[in-house]
Scaffold this motif. Sequence first.
Motif, PDB file in Angstrom:
ATOM      1  N   GLU A 136       0.829  -1.200   0.000  1.00 34.80           N
ATOM      2  CA  GLU A 136       0.000   0.000   0.000  1.00 34.80           C
ATOM      3  C   GLU A 136       0.870   1.260   0.000  1.00 34.80           C
ATOM      4  OE1 GLU A 136      -3.190   0.183  -0.348  1.00 34.80           O
ATOM      5  OE2 GLU A 136      -3.644  -1.947  -0.157  1.00 34.80           O
ATOM      6  N   PRO A 137       0.343   2.358  -0.522  1.00 35.93           N
ATOM      7  CA  PRO A 137       1.089   3.614  -0.490  1.00 35.93           C
ATOM      8  C   PRO A 137       1.029   4.272   0.875  1.00 35.93           C
ATOM      9  CG  PRO A 137      -1.059   3.979  -1.474  1.00 35.93           C
ATOM     10  CD  PRO A 137      -0.957   2.496  -1.207  1.00 35.93           C
ATOM     11  N   TYR A 138       2.109   4.918   1.244  1.00 35.84           N
ATOM     12  CA  TYR A 138       2.134   5.754   2.437  1.00 35.84           C
ATOM     13  C   TYR A 138       2.594   7.135   1.991  1.00 35.84           C
ATOM     14  CZ  TYR A 138       2.766   7.368   7.200  1.00 35.84           C
ATOM     15  OH  TYR A 138       2.650   8.078   8.370  1.00 35.84           O
ATOM     16  N   ASP A 139       1.647   8.072   1.921  1.00 35.65           N
ATOM     17  CA  ASP A 139       1.956   9.410   1.433  1.00 35.65           C
ATOM     18  C   ASP A 139       2.704  10.214   2.491  1.00 35.65           C
ATOM     19  OD1 ASP A 139       0.753   8.817  -0.923  1.00 35.65           O
ATOM     20  OD2 ASP A 139      -0.944  10.176  -0.690  1.00 35.65           O
ATOM     21  N   LEU A 140       3.803  10.827   2.109  1.00 29.27           N
ATOM     22  CA  LEU A 140       4.543  11.702   2.997  1.00 29.27           C
ATOM     23  C   LEU A 140       3.881  13.084   3.019  1.00 29.27           C
ATOM     24  CD1 LEU A 140       8.163  10.652   1.968  1.00 29.27           C
ATOM     25  CD2 LEU A 140       6.767   9.807   3.871  1.00 29.27           C
ATOM     26  N   PRO A 141       4.084  13.858   4.078  1.00 26.70           N
ATOM     27  CA  PRO A 141       3.426  15.167   4.171  1.00 26.70           C
ATOM     28  C   PRO A 141       3.828  16.086   3.013  1.00 26.70           C
ATOM     29  CG  PRO A 141       4.311  14.516   6.295  1.00 26.70           C
ATOM     30  CD  PRO A 141       4.841  13.534   5.305  1.00 26.70           C
ATOM     31  N   PRO A 142       2.869  16.627   2.284  1.00 29.05           N
ATOM     32  CA  PRO A 142       3.207  17.513   1.158  1.00 29.05           C
ATOM     33  C   PRO A 142       4.053  18.710   1.569  1.00 29.05           C
ATOM     34  CG  PRO A 142       0.879  16.933   1.116  1.00 29.05           C
ATOM     35  CD  PRO A 142       1.421  16.440   2.412  1.00 29.05           C
ATOM     36  N   THR A 143       3.828  19.208   2.778  1.00 32.13           N
ATOM     37  CA  THR A 143       4.546  20.405   3.217  1.00 32.13           C
ATOM     38  C   THR A 143       6.034  20.152   3.419  1.00 32.13           C
ATOM     39  OG1 THR A 143       3.894  19.854   5.488  1.00 32.13           O
ATOM     40  CG2 THR A 143       2.533  21.455   4.299  1.00 32.13           C
ATOM     41  N   ASP A 144       6.448  18.882   3.435  1.00 32.58           N
ATOM     42  CA  ASP A 144       7.867  18.562   3.582  1.00 32.58           C
ATOM     43  C   ASP A 144       8.618  18.637   2.261  1.00 32.58           C
ATOM     44  OD1 ASP A 144       7.399  18.154   6.240  1.00 32.58           O
ATOM     45  OD2 ASP A 144       7.506  15.965   6.169  1.00 32.58           O
ATOM     46  N   SER A 145       7.896  18.743   1.150  1.00 34.99           N
ATOM     47  CA  SER A 145       8.576  18.815  -0.143  1.00 34.99           C
ATOM     48  C   SER A 145       9.385  20.106  -0.237  1.00 34.99           C
ATOM     49  CB  SER A 145       7.556  18.780  -1.288  1.00 34.99           C
ATOM     50  OG  SER A 145       8.199  19.051  -2.533  1.00 34.99           O
ATOM     51  N   PRO A 146      10.575  20.043  -0.824  1.00 37.14           N
ATOM     52  CA  PRO A 146      11.367  21.268  -1.010  1.00 37.14           C
ATOM     53  C   PRO A 146      10.881  22.134  -2.164  1.00 37.14           C
ATOM     54  CG  PRO A 146      12.557  19.388  -1.896  1.00 37.14           C
ATOM     55  CD  PRO A 146      11.320  18.845  -1.244  1.00 37.14           C
ATOM     56  N   ILE A 161       0.368  20.775  -5.335  1.00 34.33           N
ATOM     57  CA  ILE A 161      -0.245  19.694  -6.108  1.00 34.33           C
ATOM     58  C   ILE A 161      -0.492  18.465  -5.245  1.00 34.33           C
ATOM     59  CG2 ILE A 161       0.209  18.019  -7.959  1.00 34.33           C
ATOM     60  CD1 ILE A 161       1.343  20.286  -9.610  1.00 34.33           C
ATOM     61  N   LEU A 162       0.469  18.098  -4.416  1.00 34.93           N
ATOM     62  CA  LEU A 162       0.280  16.918  -3.573  1.00 34.93           C
ATOM     63  C   LEU A 162      -0.757  17.166  -2.485  1.00 34.93           C
ATOM     64  CD1 LEU A 162       3.798  15.295  -3.156  1.00 34.93           C
ATOM     65  CD2 LEU A 162       1.916  14.628  -4.650  1.00 34.93           C
ATOM     66  N   SER A 163      -0.828  18.380  -1.960  1.00 38.14           N
ATOM     67  CA  SER A 163      -1.878  18.695  -0.997  1.00 38.14           C
ATOM     68  C   SER A 163      -3.244  18.521  -1.637  1.00 38.14           C
ATOM     69  CB  SER A 163      -1.714  20.119  -0.471  1.00 38.14           C
ATOM     70  OG  SER A 163      -0.549  20.251   0.310  1.00 38.14           O
ATOM     71  N   ALA A 164      -3.378  18.993  -2.872  1.00 39.01           N
ATOM     72  CA  ALA A 164      -4.646  18.854  -3.594  1.00 39.01           C
ATOM     73  C   ALA A 164      -4.956  17.396  -3.879  1.00 39.01           C
ATOM     74  CB  ALA A 164      -4.584  19.648  -4.897  1.00 39.01           C
ATOM     75  N   TYR A 165      -3.952  16.646  -4.293  1.00 41.49           N
ATOM     76  CA  TYR A 165      -4.157  15.235  -4.619  1.00 41.49           C
ATOM     77  C   TYR A 165      -4.562  14.438  -3.381  1.00 41.49           C
ATOM     78  CZ  TYR A 165      -3.164  10.422  -5.843  1.00 41.49           C
ATOM     79  OH  TYR A 165      -3.271   9.060  -6.024  1.00 41.49           O
ATOM     80  N   GLN A 166      -3.853  14.637  -2.278  1.00 38.78           N
ATOM     81  CA  GLN A 166      -4.175  13.888  -1.068  1.00 38.78           C
ATOM     82  C   GLN A 166      -5.558  14.256  -0.534  1.00 38.78           C
ATOM     83  OE1 GLN A 166      -1.006  13.992   1.844  1.00 38.78           O
ATOM     84  NE2 GLN A 166       0.565  13.487   0.331  1.00 38.78           N
TER      85      GLN A 166
END
Length: 279
Positions: A147-157, A164-169
Amino acid sequence: MTRRQAATAPYRTGLLGNDDPRERDRLESIQRSVDRFTTDIVDGLPVQASWNCLELGAGAGSVAYWLAARCPEGRVVAVDLDTRHLDAGRAANLEIHEADITRHDYVPGTFDLIHARYLFCHLRDRDEMITRAASWLSPDGWLVIEEPYDLPPTDSPFPLVQRILSAYQHTCRQHGADMTWARKVPALLARNGLTEVAYAANPGCMGGLDKDRWRPLIERAAPALLAAGLVTEGDLGQFTELLKDPAFIDIPQLTVSAWGRRPPHTPPPATPVGERARG
């Protein structure tokens, strides 16, 4: 189960509906990026040529085809809610079942190996489905859940990736998916009587148009993201351009694989009252 009944399942529509022509591209991008991790995990088990295998949520079929070659004296049952992307002619020992596994049962004690990838996180009663899948194992059989485990979008540099990841999640949650449920899987396997429980993780790479699986994934989700006003066309265009930059590399997600063995000479776990499958 009829196709009309299948169409009412919550994960049959929205982000995962097979009627979208981009769905095949999404499935194949998953296969390109994760298949090696999956087959390495299964090859680490004591697989026998005579094993009977069940591939849940078979998608575009790569793991089912690989299992059919790996277990030529056994059989592989590949089940999916929509089987249009599966080819039963790929192997003589391959069976294709179109079914909703939340409503369909298999005979307890049937399979030596059951595998599912990126499926349970989209199911409403995902914890109970672990119990049901464990009941289908033969003694000494193995259950492998990935299964996927999504990392926090805010941690992206990268600020664009954060948006985009915040919207996707957010959209995944709105469609009933839990993209952090993977953390629970090892404990769920153990609580359902499986032994030799182990797990591993594979970091997903975002970057590079030639190998990146996030371009087809975001393109697949784009209509829902735009309709909700979570991203703009400009954001999506910039994301495609960012993928062309060789210096762009990000880790948005882990794939967590967990597996366990049903001990010999033990009855299958009981399906919880009220959760027995229909059909």
